[in-house]
Enzyme design. Structure first.
Site, PDB file in Angstrom:
ATOM      1  N   HIS A 142     -67.143  48.183 -20.037  1.00 21.12           N
ATOM      2  CA  HIS A 142     -66.713  48.576 -21.381  1.00 21.12           C
ATOM      3  C   HIS A 142     -65.285  49.125 -21.407  1.00 21.12           C
ATOM      4  O   HIS A 142     -64.658  49.177 -22.465  1.00 21.12           O
ATOM      5  CB  HIS A 142     -67.693  49.580 -22.000  1.00 21.12           C
ATOM      6  N   ASP A 172     -73.228  47.000 -17.228  1.00 19.69           N
ATOM      7  CA  ASP A 172     -71.929  47.550 -17.620  1.00 19.69           C
ATOM      8  C   ASP A 172     -71.019  47.763 -16.415  1.00 19.69           C
ATOM      9  O   ASP A 172     -70.290  48.748 -16.337  1.00 19.69           O
ATOM     10  CB  ASP A 172     -72.112  48.863 -18.393  1.00 19.69           C
ATOM     11  N   SER A 246     -65.805  57.692 -17.197  1.00 19.90           N
ATOM     12  CA  SER A 246     -66.515  56.427 -17.023  1.00 19.90           C
ATOM     13  C   SER A 246     -65.888  55.610 -15.896  1.00 19.90           C
ATOM     14  O   SER A 246     -64.663  55.484 -15.814  1.00 19.90           O
ATOM     15  CB  SER A 246     -66.473  55.611 -18.316  1.00 19.90           C
TER      16      SER A 246
END
Length: 406
Positions: A142, A172, A246
């Site tokens: 992402h 992801d 992230s």
């Protein structure tokens, strides 16, 4: 006057005699491990053997389970397993093993707003982990999806453009490569599985402030973010995870990679301390395929499954398994004889505990792999002296896994 003097002298002598008796007739208090404590039969903790055994029993320990104090002539020490003898705890060494392998990642787009790519001028900022000395970096999909310019900044400040090798939308995950070699990296498969309560450390670049470490514990395992795929069996942690974390590393105190941080709980509830990380066992399964093939090929049966716990009477009768809710036409499952309402109890001889476990076991196998399913079919209620009994027809089915839609 003389009588009063005699009385005072007599009281003084009595006091001296009483004090001598008190000190000579009673043992002095002993320090743990001292000669007096040994003579008095005290353990290294200052307790008698009976008292020490009582403390150990309360902690669920036996004498043989505890370390021995070399200065106490074999007396059982009070140190509990896993608890350091000093009050100073530091994770510095473990962090320093991994920190040089954690990078900052920036993604931008060079195209206009009317393109399918990101808007011109937009920046996506996050983190990544070097997993190969030749410049292979693992991050979240992402962060870079719909961006065509990726920049990786190493912990020492060096900056490199990066090229996308491949990705996996289901988990992801994405892998990029930079033109560098002899880089510090972390292996993917040398850490034990995480357990609830294990201490974990998150390393990343939140808000672009620079490499930052936060600490917490594992709050839960096998969690799935709402709307996510079944393969997102995340680890839930309470270490602070902010925008920019992230793609960063989740490690244990030994400096082993146990996950890649991927998401934080959002919503209007004001919840804090709910973050998610992709566990190391899933990384070890997925990342090598991305590096080699650019994508992940998962085995596919073509079924929709339901947890057996949604059917209390069946769950009570069978105990564990997965309910086949729907079999897609012309799928590997259909060709192999699987039917709606079949209950799968084993795959390749291994027990099936849940619907999620069944799907994960299937997806871990490559397409073209034959699998054997033990199923229970056609539950019929009969009556016995103890009440109703559900009887099933047990069968063994063999089918070959395909790819999604095959």
């Amino acid at each position: 006057m003389k009588g009063k003097a005699h009385f005072f002298l007599l009281c003084t002598l009595i006091g001296i005699a009483a004090g001598w008796w008190w000190t000579a007739g009673r043992p002095m208090p002993s320090l743990p491990g001292s000669a007096n404590s040994k003579a008095a039969g005290l353990s290294a903790s200052g307790l008698t053997p009976v008292e020490q055994d009582t403390v150990n029993a309360a902690a669920g320990l036996n004498r043989g389970d505890l370390p021995r104090d070399a200065n106490a002539d074999g007396a059982v020490a009070a140190t509990l397993p896993g608890i350091p003898e000093t009050g100073v705890i530091s994770y510095h060494d473990g962090i320093m093993k991994v920190a040089p392998s954690v990078v900052s990642l920036y993604a931008t787009s060079s195209v206009g707003e009317d393109s399918e790519a990101g808007s011109a001028g937009a920046i996506s900022q996050g983190s990544g982990v070097i997993v190969n000395a030749d410049g292979v970096v693992l991050t979240n999909l992402h962060l870079i999806e719909n961006f065509d310019r990726i920049t990786v900044v190493l912990s020492d400040g060096r900056s490199y453009p990066a090229l996308l090798i491949g990705s996996d939308r289901e988990t992801d995950l994405a892998v990029v490569r930079i033109a560098a070699s002899n880089l510090p990296y972390v292996p993917l498969d040398d850490a034990p599985p995480l357990r609830v309560g294990d201490v974990v450390l998150a390393i990343g670049n939140p808000f672009g402030v620079g490499q930052t470490v936060t600490q917490g514990i594992v709050s839960a395992t096998h969690r799935r973010v709402a709307g996510g795929s079944v393969w997102q069996h995340f680890v839930q942690i309470d270490a602070a995870i902010n925008p920019g974390n992230s793609g960063g590393a989740l490690i244990n105190p030994r400096g082993q990679l146990v996950g890649v941080n991927t998401a934080v709980f959002k919503g209007g509830s004001g919840a804090i301390g709910i973050g998610f990380s992709i566990p190391a066992d899933l990384l070890a399964q997925v990342v090598p395929q991305i590096i080699e093939h650019g994508s992940v090929a998962r085995g596919w049966l073509g079924v929709a499954v339901e947890e057996l716990s949604f059917f209390p009477r069946l769950a009570s009768a069978i105990g564990q398994g997965a309910m086949i809710k729907e079999v897609l036409p012309e799928s590997p499952a259909s060709r192999g004889g699987l039917k709606d309402m079949d209950i799968v109890t084993q795959i390749n001889g291994q027990p099936v505990h849940s619907a999620t476990q069944l799907l994960l076991a299937i997806s871990a196998l490559p397409p073209g792999t034959p699998v054997s399913l033990t199923i229970l079919r056609g539950g019929v209620i009969s009556h016995s002296g103890d009440g109703q009994v559900i009887e099933f027809d047990a069968q063994e089915l063999t089918m070959t896994l395909g790819t999604r839609g095959s």
